[in-house]
Design an enzyme around this catalytic site. Sequence first.
Site, PDB file in Angstrom:
ATOM      1  N   GLY A   1       0.850  -1.181   0.000  1.00  0.00           N
ATOM      2  CA  GLY A   1       0.000   0.000   0.000  1.00  0.00           C
ATOM      3  C   GLY A   1       0.888   1.233   0.000  1.00  0.00           C
ATOM      4  O   GLY A   1       2.045   1.169   0.434  1.00  0.00           O
TER       5      GLY A   1
ATOM      6  N   GLN B   1       3.384   9.763   1.052  1.00  0.00           N
ATOM      7  CA  GLN B   1       4.659   9.041   0.980  1.00  0.00           C
ATOM      8  C   GLN B   1       5.446   9.359  -0.288  1.00  0.00           C
ATOM      9  O   GLN B   1       6.595   8.939  -0.419  1.00  0.00           O
ATOM     10  CB  GLN B   1       4.414   7.535   1.094  1.00  0.00           C
ATOM     11  CG  GLN B   1       3.799   7.169   2.451  1.00  0.00           C
ATOM     12  CD  GLN B   1       3.634   5.682   2.592  1.00  0.00           C
ATOM     13  OE1 GLN B   1       2.637   5.130   2.154  1.00  0.00           O
ATOM     14  NE2 GLN B   1       4.625   5.022   3.171  1.00  0.00           N
TER      15      GLN B   1
ATOM     16  N   CYS C   1       6.370  -0.006   7.514  1.00  0.00           N
ATOM     17  CA  CYS C   1       5.985   1.149   6.702  1.00  0.00           C
ATOM     18  C   CYS C   1       7.123   1.503   5.761  1.00  0.00           C
ATOM     19  O   CYS C   1       8.281   1.579   6.201  1.00  0.00           O
ATOM     20  CB  CYS C   1       5.661   2.339   7.602  1.00  0.00           C
ATOM     21  SG  CYS C   1       5.128   3.811   6.692  1.00  0.00           S
ATOM     22  N   LEU C   2       6.820   1.739   4.497  1.00  0.00           N
ATOM     23  CA  LEU C   2       7.846   2.088   3.515  1.00  0.00           C
ATOM     24  C   LEU C   2       8.533   3.408   3.867  1.00  0.00           C
ATOM     25  O   LEU C   2       9.629   3.684   3.391  1.00  0.00           O
ATOM     26  CB  LEU C   2       7.236   2.189   2.110  1.00  0.00           C
ATOM     27  CG  LEU C   2       6.609   0.908   1.551  1.00  0.00           C
ATOM     28  CD1 LEU C   2       5.961   1.196   0.199  1.00  0.00           C
ATOM     29  CD2 LEU C   2       7.632  -0.203   1.420  1.00  0.00           C
TER      30      LEU C   2
ATOM     31  N   HIS D   1      -3.915   1.347   7.888  1.00  0.00           N
ATOM     32  CA  HIS D   1      -2.595   1.988   7.864  1.00  0.00           C
ATOM     33  C   HIS D   1      -2.567   3.149   6.862  1.00  0.00           C
ATOM     34  O   HIS D   1      -2.065   4.232   7.170  1.00  0.00           O
ATOM     35  CB  HIS D   1      -1.564   0.911   7.505  1.00  0.00           C
ATOM     36  CG  HIS D   1      -0.143   1.369   7.434  1.00  0.00           C
ATOM     37  ND1 HIS D   1       0.829   0.942   8.310  1.00  0.00           N
ATOM     38  CD2 HIS D   1       0.488   2.208   6.564  1.00  0.00           C
ATOM     39  CE1 HIS D   1       1.988   1.512   7.986  1.00  0.00           C
ATOM     40  NE2 HIS D   1       1.810   2.283   6.932  1.00  0.00           N
ATOM     41  N   GLU D   2      -3.116   2.928   5.661  1.00  0.00           N
ATOM     42  CA  GLU D   2      -3.064   3.977   4.627  1.00  0.00           C
ATOM     43  C   GLU D   2      -4.007   5.134   4.960  1.00  0.00           C
ATOM     44  O   GLU D   2      -3.670   6.303   4.721  1.00  0.00           O
ATOM     45  CB  GLU D   2      -3.389   3.400   3.246  1.00  0.00           C
ATOM     46  CG  GLU D   2      -2.474   2.269   2.776  1.00  0.00           C
ATOM     47  CD  GLU D   2      -0.992   2.528   2.920  1.00  0.00           C
ATOM     48  OE1 GLU D   2      -0.567   3.696   2.852  1.00  0.00           O
ATOM     49  OE2 GLU D   2      -0.247   1.547   3.131  1.00  0.00           O
TER      50      GLU D   2
ATOM     51  N   HIS E   1      -2.290   7.281   7.365  1.00  0.00           N
ATOM     52  CA  HIS E   1      -1.316   8.176   6.713  1.00  0.00           C
ATOM     53  C   HIS E   1      -2.001   9.453   6.231  1.00  0.00           C
ATOM     54  O   HIS E   1      -1.463  10.551   6.374  1.00  0.00           O
ATOM     55  CB  HIS E   1      -0.697   7.498   5.487  1.00  0.00           C
ATOM     56  CG  HIS E   1       0.548   6.715   5.765  1.00  0.00           C
ATOM     57  ND1 HIS E   1       1.622   7.230   6.450  1.00  0.00           N
ATOM     58  CD2 HIS E   1       0.909   5.447   5.412  1.00  0.00           C
ATOM     59  CE1 HIS E   1       2.580   6.308   6.517  1.00  0.00           C
ATOM     60  NE2 HIS E   1       2.175   5.212   5.901  1.00  0.00           N
TER      61      HIS E   1
HETATM   62 NI    NI Z   1       3.110   3.402   5.789  1.00  0.00          NI
END
Ligand code: NI
Length: 199
Positions: A54, A59, A105-106, A147-148, A151
């Site tokens: 995701g 991000q 998380c990226l 999670h997204e 964000h």
């Molecule tokens: Ni993340």
Amino acid sequence: MAEDLTTGGTVRPITRWGAPVMHAPTRPVTEFGDDLHVLVRDMWATMRAAEGVGLAATQVGEDVSVFVFECPDEDGVVHRGVVCNPELVLPTGKDRELDASEEGCLSWPGGYQSVARPNRATVRGHDADGEPIELHGTGLLARCFQHETDHLNGTVFGDRLSARARRKLDEQASELAYRYPDDWPVSPKASAAPLPSGE
Ligand code: NI
């Protein structure tokens, strides 16, 4: 038929936690035209280059409420799509069951900690053409939707950890930071350092 936005994008550097855009609520999407579609294509390219499930617009440094996902549900079936202006509906009462799986998380690569979240989630919003959508997620997909959406509300999963778990997460990420160039995934991840001899 809607355009396929999963191809044709440009990989962008992934923004890390600490950048202001990661910690403030985003603006809603109001125009579902070319500018949005270029962003969405870039998000697909970036998520795939980073091997994520995701990715939120913050991000890639954009202050706008949209995420993409390509993520398995509890049965291993991969779902993919785009959600603009997401709103979560989480189970309550006897339907609410928490799953405490590890999460990463990226934008804080290399750290994983357990986060308890409902194992089912519904997300409502719009697709990339402005049509209303409602999606149901189980397992990792339910976690991904939560999670997204977090964000896009300016919350990162580190904010949901105890002080102790947050310290561990930060230690894990700093140990592996050497593998992630500043512009990752435009530049690839470095391979793991060999183990010191004699260990
Ligand atoms: Ni993340």
